[in-house]
Design a protein around this motif. Structure first.
Motif, short mmCIF file in Angstrom:
data_model
loop_
_atom_site.label_atom_id
_atom_site.label_comp_id
_atom_site.label_asym_id
_atom_site.label_seq_id
_atom_site.Cartn_x
_atom_site.Cartn_y
_atom_site.Cartn_z
N THR A 187 29.54 -27.26 25.74
CA THR A 187 30.43 -27.19 24.79
C THR A 187 31.87 -26.74 25.01
OG1 THR A 187 29.49 -24.85 24.25
CG2 THR A 187 28.30 -26.92 23.25
N LEU A 188 32.03 -26.30 26.27
CA LEU A 188 33.26 -25.70 26.54
C LEU A 188 34.62 -26.13 26.01
CD1 LEU A 188 33.73 -23.38 29.54
CD2 LEU A 188 35.28 -24.84 29.25
N ALA A 189 34.68 -27.52 26.49
CA ALA A 189 36.02 -28.13 26.18
C ALA A 189 36.46 -28.16 24.78
CB ALA A 189 35.97 -29.53 26.63
N MET A 190 35.34 -28.76 24.07
CA MET A 190 35.63 -28.66 22.44
C MET A 190 35.73 -27.62 21.85
SD MET A 190 36.00 -31.30 20.57
CE MET A 190 35.09 -33.03 20.48
N GLY A 224 44.00 -23.46 15.91
CA GLY A 224 44.24 -22.51 15.16
C GLY A 224 43.03 -22.20 14.47
N ASN A 225 41.48 -22.49 14.92
CA ASN A 225 40.54 -22.19 14.12
C ASN A 225 40.10 -20.77 14.50
OD1 ASN A 225 39.90 -24.71 12.63
ND2 ASN A 225 39.86 -25.46 14.64
N THR A 226 39.37 -20.17 13.80
CA THR A 226 39.00 -18.71 13.96
C THR A 226 37.69 -18.87 14.95
OG1 THR A 226 37.01 -18.88 12.15
CG2 THR A 226 39.33 -17.86 11.57
N TRP A 227 37.55 -17.66 15.64
CA TRP A 227 36.35 -17.53 16.51
C TRP A 227 35.08 -18.01 15.86
CZ3 TRP A 227 36.72 -12.71 20.03
CH2 TRP A 227 38.16 -12.68 20.46
N HIS A 228 34.75 -17.60 14.85
CA HIS A 228 33.40 -17.80 14.11
C HIS A 228 33.48 -19.36 13.70
CE1 HIS A 228 30.93 -18.21 10.66
NE2 HIS A 228 30.02 -17.39 11.34
N TYR A 229 34.68 -19.91 13.21
CA TYR A 229 34.51 -21.30 12.91
C TYR A 229 33.99 -22.30 14.13
CZ TYR A 229 35.45 -25.98 10.87
OH TYR A 229 35.43 -27.14 10.45
N PHE A 267 33.81 -15.06 25.98
CA PHE A 267 35.02 -14.19 26.25
C PHE A 267 35.86 -15.24 27.23
CE2 PHE A 267 37.06 -10.54 28.51
CZ PHE A 267 37.78 -10.32 27.67
N THR A 268 35.12 -15.80 28.06
CA THR A 268 35.88 -16.67 29.28
C THR A 268 36.65 -17.80 28.46
OG1 THR A 268 33.76 -16.31 30.57
CG2 THR A 268 35.25 -18.16 31.23
N ILE A 269 35.71 -18.26 27.51
CA ILE A 269 36.78 -19.43 26.69
C ILE A 269 37.87 -18.88 26.07
CG2 ILE A 269 36.46 -21.13 24.73
CD1 ILE A 269 33.46 -21.22 25.65
N VAL A 270 37.78 -17.65 25.38
CA VAL A 270 38.90 -17.19 24.81
C VAL A 270 39.88 -16.68 25.88
CG1 VAL A 270 39.65 -14.97 23.59
CG2 VAL A 270 37.48 -16.18 22.90
N LEU A 271 39.62 -16.37 27.12
CA LEU A 271 40.62 -15.97 27.95
C LEU A 271 41.59 -17.27 28.38
CD1 LEU A 271 39.05 -13.46 30.52
CD2 LEU A 271 40.72 -13.23 28.64
N ILE A 272 40.76 -18.39 28.61
CA ILE A 272 41.29 -19.74 28.88
C ILE A 272 42.23 -20.16 28.02
CG2 ILE A 272 40.69 -22.09 29.56
CD1 ILE A 272 38.44 -21.36 30.79
N ALA A 273 41.81 -19.92 26.50
CA ALA A 273 42.58 -20.09 25.54
C ALA A 273 43.73 -19.28 25.57
CB ALA A 273 41.78 -19.97 24.14
N PHE A 274 43.89 -18.22 26.02
CA PHE A 274 44.99 -17.41 26.23
C PHE A 274 45.87 -17.77 27.48
CE2 PHE A 274 43.07 -13.94 23.57
CZ PHE A 274 43.74 -14.07 22.57
N ILE A 307 40.30 -21.87 36.19
CA ILE A 307 39.22 -21.88 37.29
C ILE A 307 39.00 -20.58 38.05
CG2 ILE A 307 38.85 -22.74 39.96
CD1 ILE A 307 40.39 -25.32 39.06
N ILE A 308 40.24 -19.62 38.13
CA ILE A 308 40.05 -18.51 38.67
C ILE A 308 39.25 -17.68 37.62
CG2 ILE A 308 41.01 -16.29 39.21
CD1 ILE A 308 43.53 -18.15 40.29
N VAL A 309 39.54 -17.52 36.26
CA VAL A 309 38.87 -17.11 35.21
C VAL A 309 37.29 -17.34 35.51
CG1 VAL A 309 38.23 -16.80 32.70
CG2 VAL A 309 40.61 -16.70 33.51
N THR A 310 37.03 -18.59 35.60
CA THR A 310 35.56 -19.17 35.52
C THR A 310 34.87 -18.55 36.74
OG1 THR A 310 36.18 -21.17 34.57
CG2 THR A 310 34.20 -21.06 35.80
N ILE A 311 35.50 -18.66 37.95
CA ILE A 311 34.69 -17.93 39.17
C ILE A 311 34.51 -16.52 38.96
CG2 ILE A 311 35.15 -17.39 41.75
CD1 ILE A 311 36.81 -20.14 41.73
#
Lengths: 368, 256
Positions: A312-315, A323-328, B39-46, B51-55
């Protein structure tokens, strides 16, 4: 002397493995004749200038154009030179940057004159390469056992494809029924391959089937009581039929392997235990089964958790960047994966109880 | 109460019934793993390097999964060391394969869901595909490492005098038993999670060649085969570390 011999063996093996992997990849690089779709090989690339662009959420990306010069390698236009334009972004979400030597699937138009658009990139070579690594590792490390593992995967894949065919012919009307029957056959075939025909195998089979059935029952009860609040079927991917039964079928098949894995471990250990110490009572056997299960269940739940969640990571990321919230973003992408993980967890825990109980009841000390 | 909370409660109660305190720990390890994953996903979004974050988070995820299991100290340390080596191996294999196959991002099958979303977000989705493949293999690698290390630790504690060569043979035997069923866990997980996709392929009459070269399918297949490679290589690596430790132990005993 012995050590030297094994060393030599390993070097020979490594060489064979490497040769096998490259051969597999090489074959796929040159199998264009097997495809109906037109394939195009890129001979030369001219990259254009990058254009900076910003979307409404202030995401910065770069847009590139490139000119591809190459040759069609199969079909009736084989050998003809062609020039194709391509554009791509830095994020490569829906586009690709092509490089020299790559093979692409293209759609050819002959009106007004021969031109083409790229459909997709040809991916069979890397996949074959990876498969070759996996298969040779299985044989090098597991020796003959590798044959059982591979044949079990092959048989199950064929069964799976047949079930999908039947499901399609029924227009998806009885998904749960079809995949429940499939689950029973899957278990039977896999357990016969792993354990052979024995009482142990029958005990394991009944534990697996009862645990899976109980899991689905509990899931349906929980869904009924909570009125499926927080389960977003509309966020399911690639749905072509009624989503709810499809979701249940997905979880049913998904958890099966883990449950079999665990039940086999527990029943086999308990059978050995009972053989070594036949004086143990049913309750003792049950308790030792719980002891074994207690230590396996945590890691096992995590296996499925990572499989269900990672995809689910990519989506999720795309939702966050839009611009969606974490919850959504969580609800629309990860909540179904989370639900599947929890249901699988319930199945895995129930298996501990059931396989210990069945082993206690039915396994006697004098048989293997 | 939402369905997820209710299912979580049912799972927690069942785990406490079966495992007592260990049950609570196992449940918590899943919750914490989820937190780290998110949290990993959020860090990547920032825009931190994916790859480094994931490792980094993979190492944390592995340590939580392994050290919060009920394995003995020696077994869990060995399992952790082995799984980190396997993780490095997976990273080395997956990076060139993903760049070669270019399975990052989304396929045509995703078009409907992408409606209204901007896909030009400035994050390289090939790297995201690499992250996905690494993350989805973690559980399987950790499980295999724990199972083999625990089995070997049991043997070592029962026969102190066992030679490291003999231990290596035993490790391979245990490994063979474990792999046969661990592979099933992986493949059924894969079949289950891509059931809808397979029905889609069948319904739209994809040919074998089209399926094999399809971006979405190829991405899933690569992730699962890489996990398989990870699980298989866990056997010799865990056994090797365990027998190396035994050798060192024997040496220090000789000196005394």
């Amino acid at each position: 002397m012995d050590a030297k011999l094994t060393n030599k063996m390993t070097w020979l093996q490594i060489l064979l493995v490497v040769a096998f992997c490259f051969l597999a990849a090489f074959f796929c690089q040159h199998n264009d004749g097997l495809y109906h779709q037109t394939i195009y090989q890129v001979d030369q690339v001219q990259n254009g200038r990058a254009v900076k662009m910003t979307d409404e959420f202030q995401n910065v990306d770069h847009y590139h154009t490139q000119q591809l010069y190459g040759t069609i390698t199969n079909g009736k236009h084989a050998g003809q030179k062609l020039h194709i334009k391509n554009s791509y972004s830095d994020s490569h979400a829906m586009d690709h940057q092509y490089t020299k030597g790559q093979k692409l699937f293209i759609t050819v138009h002959t009106q007004p004159k021969l031109h083409a658009t790229v459909k997709d990139i040809k991916r069979d070579a890397p996949i074959a390469f990876l498969f070759a690594i996996a298969i040779s590792l299985l044989f090098v490390i597991l020796k003959l056992r590798g044959v059982t593992v591979i044949s079990s995967i092959l048989i199950n894949t064929i069964l799976f494809w047949l079930a999908i065919k039947i499901d399609h012919n029924n227009n998806g009307a009885a998904v749960i029924l079809i995949f429940s029957i499939l689950a029973v056959i899957f278990c039977f075939v896999t357990l016969i391959l792993v354990m052979g025909w024995s009482k142990k195998m029958l005990v394991t089979l009944s534990a697996v089937l009862c645990a899976t059935a109980a899991t689905i029952l509990i899931t349906l009860i929980v869904f009924g009581v909570t009125q499926e609040r927080g389960v977003y079927y509309e966020s399911m991917q690639y749905v072509t039929q009624l989503p709810k039964p499809l979701f249940i079928a997905e979880v049913l098949i998904g958890v099966l392997g883990a449950v079999m894995d665990e039940a086999t471990d527990i029943v086999a250990s308990l059978a050995t235990l009972k053989q070594e110490r036949p004086q143990l009572s049913r309750m003792d056997i049950f308790k030792s089964g719980r002891q074994i299960g207690k230590s396996i269940m945590g890691p096992l739940i995590n296996v499925l958790f990572f499989i269900f969640m990672a995809e689910t990571l990519a989506m999720t990321l795309l939702y966050l960047k839009n611009g969606n919230t974490w919850h959504y973003s969580f609800s629309m992408n990860m909540s179904l994966g989370m639900t599947s993980s929890l249901i699988s967890g319930i199945g895995i825990v129930l298996t501990v109880i059931l396989s210990s109980a069945f082993a206690g009841l039915w396994i006697k000390g004098d048989e293997r | 109460m939402g369905s997820i909370t209710a299912l979580g409660l049912v799972l927690l109660v069942l785990m406490i019934i079966v495992g007592g305190k260990q049950g609570i720990t196992s449940f918590l390890s899943m919750v914490v793993n989820f937190g780290i994953l998110f949290f990993t996903i959020v860090l990547i979004a920032f825009h931190l390097p994916p790859i480094i974050v994931t490792i980094v988070s993979s190492v944390i995820l592995l340590s939580i999964t392994i050290f919060w299991s009920s394995a003995s100290d020696n077994a869990s340390t060995t399992a952790f060391q082995a799984s980190v080596i396997v993780l490095i191996l997976i990273v080395v294999i997956i990076i060139p394969i993903e760049y070669w196959a270019q399975v990052g991002g989304f396929g045509l099958e995703d078009s409907e869901e992408l409606e209204g979303l901007s896909t030009y977000v400035g994050i390289n989705f090939t790297k995201i595909a690499i992250a996905t493949a690494i993350l989805s293999s973690l559980g399987a690698v950790a499980e295999a490492a724990i199972a083999i290390a625990s089995g070997l630790d049991e043997i070592v504690s029962q026969h102190q005098a066992i030679t490291s060569g003999q231990l290596f043979v035993d490790g391979t035997v245990i490994g063979k038993q474990i792999i046969g069923t661990a592979v099933n866990t992986l493949f059924f997980g894969f079949f289950g999670s891509s059931l809808a996709l397979f029905i889609w392929f069948y319904g739209l009459n994809y040919s074998f060649g089209e399926i094999l070269n399809d971006k979405v399918f190829a991405a899933e297949l690569i992730a699962i085969v890489v996990s398989l490679i990870g699980v298989v290589t866990t056997i010799p690596i865990t056994t090797w570390i365990m027998s190396f430790k035994l050798k060192r132990l024997h040496k220090s005993q000789l000196k005394e």
